[in-house]
Write an enzyme that holds these catalytic residues in place. Structure first.
Site, short mmCIF file in Angstrom:
data_model
loop_
_atom_site.label_atom_id
_atom_site.label_comp_id
_atom_site.label_asym_id
_atom_site.label_seq_id
_atom_site.Cartn_x
_atom_site.Cartn_y
_atom_site.Cartn_z
N HIS A 142 21.01 65.11 -6.46
CA HIS A 142 20.29 65.61 -5.28
C HIS A 142 20.93 65.07 -4.00
O HIS A 142 21.70 64.12 -4.02
CB HIS A 142 18.80 65.25 -5.32
N GLU B 23 7.69 62.26 -1.07
CA GLU B 23 8.89 63.06 -1.31
C GLU B 23 8.58 64.31 -2.13
O GLU B 23 7.61 64.36 -2.88
CB GLU B 23 9.94 62.23 -2.05
N GLN C 110 16.10 66.56 -1.95
CA GLN C 110 14.98 65.62 -1.95
C GLN C 110 14.58 65.41 -0.50
O GLN C 110 15.36 64.85 0.28
CB GLN C 110 15.41 64.29 -2.59
N HIS D 93 21.06 60.36 2.03
CA HIS D 93 21.88 59.85 0.92
C HIS D 93 22.30 60.98 0.00
O HIS D 93 21.74 62.06 0.03
CB HIS D 93 21.14 58.75 0.14
N GLU E 63 23.35 57.04 -4.25
CA GLU E 63 22.37 56.75 -5.30
C GLU E 63 22.95 57.18 -6.64
O GLU E 63 23.60 58.23 -6.74
CB GLU E 63 21.07 57.52 -4.99
N1 CMX Z 1 23.42 56.26 5.47
C1 CMX Z 1 24.55 55.72 6.03
N2 CMX Z 1 24.54 54.52 6.66
C2 CMX Z 1 23.37 53.85 6.71
C3 CMX Z 1 22.19 54.35 6.12
C4 CMX Z 1 22.25 55.61 5.49
N3 CMX Z 1 21.17 56.15 4.91
N4 CMX Z 1 21.19 53.47 6.31
C5 CMX Z 1 21.72 52.44 7.00
N5 CMX Z 1 23.02 52.67 7.23
C6 CMX Z 1 23.95 51.81 7.93
C7 CMX Z 1 23.33 51.08 9.09
O1 CMX Z 1 23.31 51.92 10.23
C8 CMX Z 1 24.26 49.91 9.26
O2 CMX Z 1 25.40 50.34 9.95
P1 CMX Z 1 26.25 49.34 10.88
O3 CMX Z 1 26.83 48.31 9.93
O4 CMX Z 1 27.28 50.20 11.49
O5 CMX Z 1 25.26 48.76 11.84
C9 CMX Z 1 24.67 49.60 7.83
O6 CMX Z 1 24.37 50.78 7.06
C10 CMX Z 1 23.93 48.44 7.18
O7 CMX Z 1 22.69 48.38 7.72
P2 CMX Z 1 21.79 47.07 7.52
O8 CMX Z 1 21.21 46.73 8.85
O9 CMX Z 1 22.52 46.00 6.78
O10 CMX Z 1 20.70 47.53 6.54
P3 CMX Z 1 19.49 48.48 6.82
O11 CMX Z 1 18.30 47.62 7.04
O12 CMX Z 1 19.78 49.55 7.80
O13 CMX Z 1 19.37 49.11 5.35
C11 CMX Z 1 20.22 49.99 3.34
C12 CMX Z 1 20.36 49.93 4.87
C13 CMX Z 1 21.16 51.06 2.83
C14 CMX Z 1 20.59 48.62 2.76
C15 CMX Z 1 18.72 50.31 3.01
O14 CMX Z 1 18.38 51.53 3.65
C16 CMX Z 1 18.48 50.43 1.52
O15 CMX Z 1 18.32 49.44 0.81
N6 CMX Z 1 18.43 51.70 0.99
C17 CMX Z 1 18.18 51.95 -0.42
C18 CMX Z 1 16.75 52.39 -0.69
C19 CMX Z 1 16.41 53.69 -0.02
O16 CMX Z 1 17.11 54.19 0.85
N7 CMX Z 1 15.24 54.28 -0.44
C20 CMX Z 1 14.76 55.55 0.08
C21 CMX Z 1 15.19 56.73 -0.80
C22 CMX Z 1 14.44 56.73 -2.12
C23 CMX Z 1 14.94 57.76 -3.13
O17 CMX Z 1 15.97 58.39 -2.98
O18 CMX Z 1 14.22 57.96 -4.15
CO CO Z 2 17.18 60.03 -3.78
#
Ligand code: CMX
Ligand code: CO
Length: 164
Positions: free
Chosen positions: A23, A59, A76, A100, A150
């Protein structure tokens, strides 16, 4: 999750072995408005809906293709359930849009170990519950060319249809 297998000096680390796009996750502020958009413009309908409190999302899954190839692909649509969830933070920083990309794999543990073996940060210590009983892990976007990635292992009792 157990430690990654140490790569042999003579062999490159194994690839994750992803098999399909499961997805594309899209962050939205108003889930119902987003559903209405995809229904009206693309004719897609909701196949599955849930709240995943651990991920902080309400979602839905909209199926974009059939299951002739064994597993369907979905959009999604994700609406945050609270203001400090990953999707809420994404919306604050980037606005609505692609959040994502999720790839299917037959074994999420093996795929995650392979990603780690390639120097990719795997978020979390073990796979978490995903949509409709799937098991998921996320790979850090900064290690994946800016794409939050993912990995999804479908539940064992499914043929790819999430309408159950
Ligand atoms: N896509 C691309 N880049 C992203 C991003 C995304 N979705 N989310 C954050 N970033 C970037 C931030 O902008 C940041 O960039 P810079 O380094 O240039 O500043 C970098 O990644 C790291 O950011 P961070 O401050 O260290 O971390 P965040 O607090 O922004 O968290 C992440 C980022 C990915 C670790 C956190 O969103 C995470 O753990 N995601 C996984 C869980 C998730 O997203 N769940 C929802 C979906 C559930 C599902 O699909 O079922
Ligand atoms: Co997902």
């Amino acid at each position: 999750m157990s430690p990654s297998p140490s790569p042999s000096p003579s062999q490159p680390p194994a690839p994750t072995g992803i098999t399909r796009i499961d997805h594309v996750g899209i962050a939205c502020r108003d889930l119902d408005a987003s559903i209405e958009f995809y229904q009206r413009v693309h004719g897609l309908t909701v196949e599955h809906e849930e709240v995943n409190e651990e991920q902080g999302v309400r979602e839905v899954m909209l199926r974009t293709n059939g299951t002739d190839d064994g597993n369907a692909s979905y959009l999604q649509l994700l609406e945050p359930t609270h203001s400090d969830s990953p999707v809420a933070k994404f919306l604050d920083k980037y606005g609505e849009g692609v959040h994502h990309v999720a790839f299917g794999t037959g074994n999420v543990d093996t795929a995650a170990h392979a990603a780690a073996g390639n120097g990719i940060r795997v978020l979390g210590s073990e796979p978490r519950p995903g949509t409709a009983g799937s098991r998921i892990v996320f790979l850090h976007p900064r290690d994946c060319g800016g794409v939050l990635t993912e990995l999804v292992q479908a539940p064992e009792d499914t043929t790819g249809d999430r309408n159950h």
